[in-house]
Design a protein around this motif. Sequence first.
Motif, PDB file in Angstrom:
ATOM      1  N   VAL A   1       0.849  -1.195   0.000  1.00  0.00           N
ATOM      2  CA  VAL A   1       0.000   0.000   0.000  1.00  0.00           C
ATOM      3  C   VAL A   1       0.883   1.242   0.000  1.00  0.00           C
ATOM      4  N   PHE A   2       1.862   1.259   0.881  1.00  0.00           N
ATOM      5  CA  PHE A   2       2.737   2.420   0.964  1.00  0.00           C
ATOM      6  C   PHE A   2       3.495   2.609  -0.346  1.00  0.00           C
ATOM      7  N   ASP A   3       3.983   1.522  -0.932  1.00  0.00           N
ATOM      8  CA  ASP A   3       4.690   1.610  -2.214  1.00  0.00           C
ATOM      9  C   ASP A   3       3.780   2.176  -3.302  1.00  0.00           C
ATOM     10  N   MET A   4       2.540   1.722  -3.334  1.00  0.00           N
ATOM     11  CA  MET A   4       1.589   2.200  -4.336  1.00  0.00           C
ATOM     12  C   MET A   4       1.385   3.708  -4.196  1.00  0.00           C
ATOM     13  N   VAL A   5       1.180   4.155  -2.972  1.00  0.00           N
ATOM     14  CA  VAL A   5       0.943   5.578  -2.728  1.00  0.00           C
ATOM     15  C   VAL A   5       2.192   6.399  -3.063  1.00  0.00           C
ATOM     16  N   ILE A   6       3.347   5.925  -2.627  1.00  0.00           N
ATOM     17  CA  ILE A   6       4.605   6.633  -2.885  1.00  0.00           C
ATOM     18  C   ILE A   6       4.893   6.692  -4.380  1.00  0.00           C
ATOM     19  N   ASP A   7       4.752   5.576  -5.073  1.00  0.00           N
ATOM     20  CA  ASP A   7       5.042   5.541  -6.514  1.00  0.00           C
ATOM     21  C   ASP A   7       4.148   6.509  -7.284  1.00  0.00           C
ATOM     22  N   LYS A   8       2.867   6.542  -6.939  1.00  0.00           N
ATOM     23  CA  LYS A   8       1.955   7.474  -7.609  1.00  0.00           C
ATOM     24  C   LYS A   8       2.343   8.913  -7.277  1.00  0.00           C
ATOM     25  N   GLY A   9       2.670   9.168  -6.023  1.00  0.00           N
ATOM     26  CA  GLY A   9       3.073  10.516  -5.618  1.00  0.00           C
ATOM     27  C   GLY A   9       4.322  10.988  -6.342  1.00  0.00           C
ATOM     28  N   ILE A  10       5.305  10.107  -6.473  1.00  0.00           N
ATOM     29  CA  ILE A  10       6.541  10.459  -7.181  1.00  0.00           C
ATOM     30  C   ILE A  10       6.247  10.749  -8.648  1.00  0.00           C
ATOM     31  N   ASP A  11       5.446   9.901  -9.281  1.00  0.00           N
ATOM     32  CA  ASP A  11       5.104  10.124 -10.692  1.00  0.00           C
ATOM     33  C   ASP A  11       4.398  11.464 -10.879  1.00  0.00           C
ATOM     34  N   ASP A  12       3.422  11.751 -10.017  1.00  0.00           N
ATOM     35  CA  ASP A  12       2.691  13.016 -10.110  1.00  0.00           C
ATOM     36  C   ASP A  12       3.611  14.208  -9.852  1.00  0.00           C
ATOM     37  N   PHE A  13       4.497  14.079  -8.867  1.00  0.00           N
ATOM     38  CA  PHE A  13       5.422  15.159  -8.518  1.00  0.00           C
ATOM     39  C   PHE A  13       6.379  15.428  -9.687  1.00  0.00           C
ATOM     40  N   ARG A  14       6.922  14.385 -10.265  1.00  0.00           N
ATOM     41  CA  ARG A  14       7.855  14.546 -11.399  1.00  0.00           C
ATOM     42  C   ARG A  14       7.164  15.229 -12.579  1.00  0.00           C
ATOM     43  N   GLU A  15       5.939  14.806 -12.849  1.00  0.00           N
ATOM     44  CA  GLU A  15       5.182  15.417 -13.942  1.00  0.00           C
ATOM     45  C   GLU A  15       4.989  16.907 -13.672  1.00  0.00           C
ATOM     46  N   LEU A  16       4.667  17.239 -12.435  1.00  0.00           N
ATOM     47  CA  LEU A  16       4.487  18.638 -12.054  1.00  0.00           C
ATOM     48  C   LEU A  16       5.787  19.418 -12.196  1.00  0.00           C
ATOM     49  N   MET A  17       6.876  18.844 -11.702  1.00  0.00           N
ATOM     50  CA  MET A  17       8.165  19.534 -11.752  1.00  0.00           C
ATOM     51  C   MET A  17       8.590  19.800 -13.194  1.00  0.00           C
ATOM     52  N   GLN A  18       8.237  18.927 -14.104  1.00  0.00           N
ATOM     53  CA  GLN A  18       8.651  19.074 -15.501  1.00  0.00           C
ATOM     54  C   GLN A  18       7.668  19.897 -16.330  1.00  0.00           C
ATOM     55  N   SER A  19       6.576  20.315 -15.719  1.00  0.00           N
ATOM     56  CA  SER A  19       5.568  21.078 -16.457  1.00  0.00           C
ATOM     57  C   SER A  19       6.045  22.519 -16.687  1.00  0.00           C
ATOM     58  N   ASP A  20       5.341  23.217 -17.551  1.00  0.00           N
ATOM     59  CA  ASP A  20       5.666  24.611 -17.856  1.00  0.00           C
ATOM     60  C   ASP A  20       4.890  25.592 -16.989  1.00  0.00           C
ATOM     61  N   MET A  21       4.273  25.124 -15.926  1.00  0.00           N
ATOM     62  CA  MET A  21       3.506  26.008 -15.045  1.00  0.00           C
ATOM     63  C   MET A  21       4.430  27.031 -14.386  1.00  0.00           C
ATOM     64  N   SER A  22       3.840  28.144 -13.984  1.00  0.00           N
ATOM     65  CA  SER A  22       4.606  29.147 -13.237  1.00  0.00           C
ATOM     66  C   SER A  22       4.916  28.594 -11.846  1.00  0.00           C
ATOM     67  N   ALA A  23       5.903  29.188 -11.186  1.00  0.00           N
ATOM     68  CA  ALA A  23       6.283  28.740  -9.838  1.00  0.00           C
ATOM     69  C   ALA A  23       5.108  28.796  -8.863  1.00  0.00           C
ATOM     70  N   PRO A  24       4.343  29.906  -8.814  1.00  0.00           N
ATOM     71  CA  PRO A  24       3.189  29.920  -7.887  1.00  0.00           C
ATOM     72  C   PRO A  24       2.168  28.829  -8.199  1.00  0.00           C
ATOM     73  N   GLU A  25       1.956  28.576  -9.496  1.00  0.00           N
ATOM     74  CA  GLU A  25       0.997  27.534  -9.878  1.00  0.00           C
ATOM     75  C   GLU A  25       1.513  26.155  -9.467  1.00  0.00           C
ATOM     76  N   LYS A  26       2.812  25.917  -9.624  1.00  0.00           N
ATOM     77  CA  LYS A  26       3.394  24.644  -9.183  1.00  0.00           C
ATOM     78  C   LYS A  26       3.214  24.474  -7.682  1.00  0.00           C
ATOM     79  N   MET A  27       3.421  25.531  -6.911  1.00  0.00           N
ATOM     80  CA  MET A  27       3.266  25.444  -5.456  1.00  0.00           C
ATOM     81  C   MET A  27       1.814  25.121  -5.096  1.00  0.00           C
TER      82      MET A  27
END
Length: 192
Positions: free
Chosen positions: A57-83
């Motif tokens: 369960v923890f691995d599933m949650v962590i893996d999804k969180g990492i994937d979502d975080f990486r996608e966000l970090m690589q997006s073209d959103m502004s810094a405030p929008e990323k936050m």
Amino acid sequence: MKFKSKKHQHLVESAKDLFWKFGFKRVTVEEICETASVSKMTFYRFYPNKMEVAKAVFDMVIDKGIDDFRELMQSDMSAPEKMRKMLQMKFEGTNDISKEFMMDFYNNPELEVSTYIQKRTGEVWMSIIEDFRQGQRDGWMRNDFKPEFILFASQKIMELATDEKVLGLYANPQELVMEIANFFTYGISTHE
């Protein structure tokens, strides 16, 4: 996390729902099986015990969180929008977490799952620190802060998040987690 079948996925998702609501100690293998509509034989085909499904369960949650975080970090959103998006992800990730979950998973050293969570969290933070360094190189994070500080601060913050007196100030653990995330992100300043 790769699931071996729909039953396997449903089993892990059902365990997550129960752990989030009741904590680890109170939930039984029988309850997980009943909620997932699988037999105990099916459960034991995938996991030797409740501890191993908790790790999954923890691995599933962590893996999804990492994937979502990486996608966000690589997006073209502004810094405030990323936050704002990071806080939204935190809010969604902590939905339905109970006080029992917080105490069992984060403040119970005799449980093997607590040790596992600490180990995995350390691994994840090392990866996140590198993502923050990339944010510094890309210019949307301050260059004058040390990303490693976040790792140490998060460990101290988890001590706060599992303190009975601090938890008692909030209606539910999610409210406390969001207070911490907002404070960490914005300090005490107003924000949208």
